[in-house]
Design an enzyme around this catalytic site. Structure first.
Site, PDB file in Angstrom:
ATOM      1  N   GLU A  76       0.811  -1.223   0.000  1.00 41.95           N
ATOM      2  CA  GLU A  76       0.000   0.000   0.000  1.00 41.95           C
ATOM      3  C   GLU A  76       0.843   1.271   0.000  1.00 41.95           C
ATOM      4  OE1 GLU A  76      -3.220   1.923   3.079  1.00 41.95           O
ATOM      5  OE2 GLU A  76      -2.909  -0.246   3.106  1.00 41.95           O
ATOM      6  N   ASP A  77       1.940   1.290   0.758  1.00 35.90           N
ATOM      7  CA  ASP A  77       2.673   2.543   1.007  1.00 35.90           C
ATOM      8  C   ASP A  77       4.060   2.617   0.379  1.00 35.90           C
ATOM      9  OD1 ASP A  77       0.534   3.415   2.512  1.00 35.90           O
ATOM     10  OD2 ASP A  77       1.347   2.711   4.407  1.00 35.90           O
TER      11      ASP A  77
END
Length: 712
Positions: A76-77
């Site tokens: 996600e990051d």
């Protein structure tokens, strides 16, 4: 602040050295991937995944879950992909991480829709591997512990989502330690002032209660020891959110809620639980109706315990829970108790833990069914919230099997819990062998039998009283499909009738021609085209002419619509796309014609109806129709009865109509003059023969001077 070495020290107690090494490797990978990233609090980002893994380690989770916890924000990051994770740590860990990751690639205008889509994605991943939700719960718990750095509005949004979804899921899976902390932190985030005031109030009375708690605890322990039973008595702390909810729900003051003292007795065997129950019932008087045996009938999440309420010395109310050590571990950790993620056969051999996994899998399977039936992610999450009821009722099937349902469940919920097809075809229910309404609320201990009929189908009204998400989603799914299937079926019948004029049938048309027509009319599928015809949004003869035109027929050779002189048959079971005109109220036996009304399908009129006189011969707007031989059902008709004033006339009239097996829907009266009354009766009859029978009966009344069918 905990470090990777602190975590490794904990893992040495239950993991193999090579598994610990893999967890360590996942940590260093996450540390490198998140390099330079910091949390809102200013800490290095990697402290978060480390904390999540530590929460799971306290629950003795397996090494793959801990690796997924370390890596859960990497996709996600950071630029790292799922494929890259799979190469490094294997497909299982990559799937776990992907299941927990949010949908970052899609932009959502509505925050609620984004949350719903993310939860739906996670639910699908849970169906493959239940550990996804355990990693997510640990992730949410650490996020809730560190809410302080966020804006107040964001705090409230996350706290609400936690209380609505995540703490009930933890309860559903029996993980009490995580549930209670999520609830306390959610309460603090949602209502900070109420939380602080309640916290101070509890602290202020704790000192006054210590002596009373000690005395009751000693009395219970002495009673157990005197009976030479094995058991340890513990005082139970009340959680702030449960106190707050009790105060609101029961409209009680703080002092009234705090007057109840709670204790837990933990012993070695199930047999000893019941012996201890008998001993303490001899010590203090039990409160009638407040005993619950969750050992014989466990809760849906696998929770087992004996619950009893007693009146102690000086009238003090006492609540006691009695359970074994294994049940205590199960109550605190649920499906995570002594985690061993093995095959179903191995799990079933593990007794209680295996049964818990089976229940969890059954619940996730139910989530998957709801997801498949839901129209969108917001509808799905609404069903999930309904499904996370904390209280259950336990009812018996006719064969004596126990079924768990949420509080407020009805016979329809029971029917859908047995099987979706049983729910879809249920018409009545016997509760304790007596016929009862489908909407009757079930109570624990009742036996329920569902009566079905092959022709029955779900009713829209059921949505107003069902309590389970499975029932609600199945009813909605059926009605949606029905709404789609009926116009498609009617559309095909209308198109076939139009094609009769060309001596063709829809199934005879080559697929290539249909595809070309769909492209020309801008429809994606054949169902879309037939749906538009059935709803009256496109003329059947125009579509037929376009299809035949593609075969090369010249305009001179084209027949007119009237050449197709066969009539569509009405069976009375066409559903929502066929309706009966309120102006002339046609019934079986009347000569009829169908008016194709945009968006409504076919509206059936009598062929002498004045409202369609202008369009009666327009073949694009009206279709010749006839009643099929097996037509069934009640059809509304309005009779006008002119009669002399007479006391009790309406009652006599209603009695005669009922005797003739007609169903009265509405009666209105109007006075013609001082002597005559006009009565309008709206009723249901099966056909013209039935109507004639009713009219003959009415004519037997001496004061009736005239009777006729009413038309507008």
């Amino acid at each position: 602040m905990s470090t990777i070495e602190d975590l490794v020290d904990r893992l040495r107690g239950y993991l193999k050295p090579e598994e610990i090494q893999q967890v360590r490797r996942a940590y260093y990978f996450a540390e490198q991937a998140h390099d330079g990233q910091r949390r809102r609090s200013g800490e290095h980002y990697v402290t978060h995944p480390l904390a999540v893994a530590t929460i799971l380690a306290n629950m003795h989770m397996d090494h793959q879950s801990l690796m997924a916890a370390m890596l859960h924000d990497v996709i996600e990051d950071t630029p790292v992909t799922k494929d890259a994770l799979a190469k490094q740590f294997g497909d299982t860990v990559a799937d776990l991480v992907d299941g927990v990751s949010k949908l970052t690639q899609i932009h959502f205008e509505d925050k609620a829709l984004a949350q719903a889509e993310n939860f739906q994605k996670m639910a699908l991943a849970m169906a493959k591997d239940i550990r996804v939700i355990l990693v997510k719960l640990a992730d949410r718990l650490h996020n809730m512990r560190t809410l302080g750095a966020l804006r107040p509005d964001k705090k409230r949004r996350i706290a609400r989502e936690t209380l609505d979804i995540y703490s009930p899921i933890a309860a559903r899976l029996g993980i009490n330690t995580i549930r209670t902390e999520l609830e306390e932190l959610g309460f603090a985030g949602m209502h900070p002032m109420r939380y602080e005031r309640l916290k101070r109030a509890v602290q202020s009375v704790r000192g006054n209660r210590k002596q009373v708690i000690r005395e009751i605890q000693n009395a219970l322990q002495t009673c157990i020891d005197d009976e030479e039973l094995s058991g340890k008595v513990f005082g139970r702390e009340k959680h702030l959110l449960s106190l707050y909810r009790k105060m609101r729900a029961r409209r009680k003051s703080f002092s009234e809620v705090m007057d109840v003292y709670g204790f837990r007795i933990v012993t070695d065997k199930v047999d000893t639980c019941y012996r201890i129950l008998g001993a303490i019932h001899n010590l203090y008087k039990p409160v009638p109706g407040r005993f619950k045996d969750y050992i014989a009938i466990p809760k849906a999440n696998g929770y087992q315990s004996l619950h009893t309420s007693l009146i102690g010395m000086n009238g003090i109310p006492i609540e006691v829970q009695i359970r074994t050590r294994e049940m205590e571990s199960m109550a605190n950790n649920g499906i995570a108790a002594h985690w061993l993620y093995k095959s179903e056969q191995e799990e079933s051999a593990k007794g209680m833990t295996g049964a818990s996994h089976a229940r969890a899998r059954q619940w996730v399977k139910g989530l998957l069914e709801m997801q498949q039936r839901a129209g969108n992610s917001l509808e799905f999450i609404e069903h999930v919230k309904m499904d996370l009821f904390p209280d259950e009722v336990y009812v018996f099937t006719p064969k004596g099997d126990i079924m768990e349902l949420p509080s407020g469940a009805t016979a329809v919920d029971f029917a859908y819990a047995v099987h979706t097809d049983v729910g879809n075809s249920c018409v009545a229910a016997r509760i304790n062998r007596r016929l009862s309404p489908l909407s009757a609320h079930l109570e624990s201990g009742q036996s329920v039998e569902v009566i079905t009929a092959p022709s029955a189908r779900p009713n829209l009204a059921w949505l107003s009283f069902v309590a389970t998400a499975k029932a609600r989603s199945a009813i909605r799914h059926y009605l949606k499909n029905q709404q789609r299937a009926e116009p498609v079926s009617l559309g095909k019948r209308l198109l076939n009738k139009a094609l009769d004029a060309f001596d063709k049938q829809y199934d005879d048309i080559p697929k290539a021609q249909i595809e070309a027509l769909l492209k020309e009319f801008q429809y994606e599928t054949e169902q879309d085209l037939l749906d538009a015809i059935g709803l009256g949004n496109r003329m059947a003869f125009g579509v037929a002419r376009a299809l035949i035109g593609q075969e090369g027929n010249s305009a001179e050779q084209e027949p007119t619509p009237s050449q197709g002189n066969n009539k569509l048959a009405i069976s009375g079971t066409e559903g929502m796309v066929t309706s009966y005109a309120r102006c002339c109220h046609p019934i079986p036996g009347d000569p009829v014609v169908g008016h194709i009304s945009s968006g409504r399908g076919i509206v059936i009129h009598m062929d002498t109806c004045r409202n369609i006189a202008d369009i009666r011969d327009d073949s694009n707007r009206c279709v010749p129709m006839d009643w099929s031989e097996g037509v069934t059902g009640d059809f509304t008709v309005v009779l006008r009865v002119e009669a002399e004033h007479q006391k009790g006339f309406i009652a006599s009239l209603a009695a005669l109509i009922t005797e003739a097996d007609a169903n009265i829907e509405k009666i209105t009266t109007e006075e013609r003059d001082a002597r005559l009354t006009m009565v309008n009766i709206e009723m249901g009859v099966s056909n013209r023969v039935h109507l004639a029978k009713v009219m003959r009966r009415i004519r037997t009344l001496t004061n009736v001077s005239r009777i006729s069918r009413a038309r507008r």
